[in-house]
Design a protein around this motif. Sequence first.
Motif, short mmCIF file in Angstrom:
data_model
loop_
_atom_site.label_atom_id
_atom_site.label_comp_id
_atom_site.label_asym_id
_atom_site.label_seq_id
_atom_site.Cartn_x
_atom_site.Cartn_y
_atom_site.Cartn_z
N PRO A 109 47.08 42.92 46.46
CA PRO A 109 45.96 43.52 45.74
C PRO A 109 44.85 42.50 45.49
N ARG A 110 43.60 42.97 45.60
CA ARG A 110 42.46 42.10 45.36
C ARG A 110 41.58 42.70 44.28
N ARG A 111 40.96 41.83 43.52
CA ARG A 111 40.10 42.23 42.41
C ARG A 111 38.75 41.54 42.55
N LYS A 112 37.70 42.23 42.14
CA LYS A 112 36.35 41.65 42.18
C LYS A 112 36.38 40.32 41.43
N GLY A 113 35.89 39.28 42.08
CA GLY A 113 35.81 37.97 41.45
C GLY A 113 37.07 37.14 41.53
N ASP A 114 38.13 37.59 42.23
CA ASP A 114 39.37 36.80 42.29
C ASP A 114 39.22 35.55 43.15
N CYS A 115 38.18 35.47 43.94
CA CYS A 115 37.82 34.23 44.63
C CYS A 115 36.30 34.21 44.75
N GLU A 116 35.74 33.05 44.96
CA GLU A 116 34.29 32.90 44.95
C GLU A 116 33.60 33.74 46.01
N ASN A 117 34.12 33.73 47.23
CA ASN A 117 33.49 34.48 48.32
C ASN A 117 34.59 35.03 49.23
#
Length: 132
Positions: A109-117
């Motif tokens: 799962p991925r979330r907005k802002g979980d990595c810079e780019n």
Amino acid sequence: MPAPTDDSADCIFCKIIASASPVAEHGACFAFHDKYPVTDGHLLIVPKRHAPDYFSLTADEKKDADYLLHQLREAIQQEDPSVTGFNIGINNGFDAGQTVFHCHIHLIPRRKGDCENPRGGVRGVIPGKRGY
């Protein structure tokens, strides 16, 4: 690093399948939490049969794994609305980073802002190739 083996008696995933309760299962496949998750909710989907990599799966195992990917995606997004995307990944072979030689599909799962780019996603497995 242990050498690849076709011996299910020594396979950690075969042991998990035999002894653990799954997060979900469907037909020939079983899902459980990754022991070293990269995000909250990181799951592995594996065939119940010891199969060394994705290319050794039967058509039914692939179909059941795909069903679980869709079912689990829905469940994760219903439980956690902060999840806005997913990475789905499979490492096939030692040189591709596979460390457990029992096919496993990562649902991350991925979330907005979980990595810079996040641009390039899985392309990041080769340093310097993610950005294009």
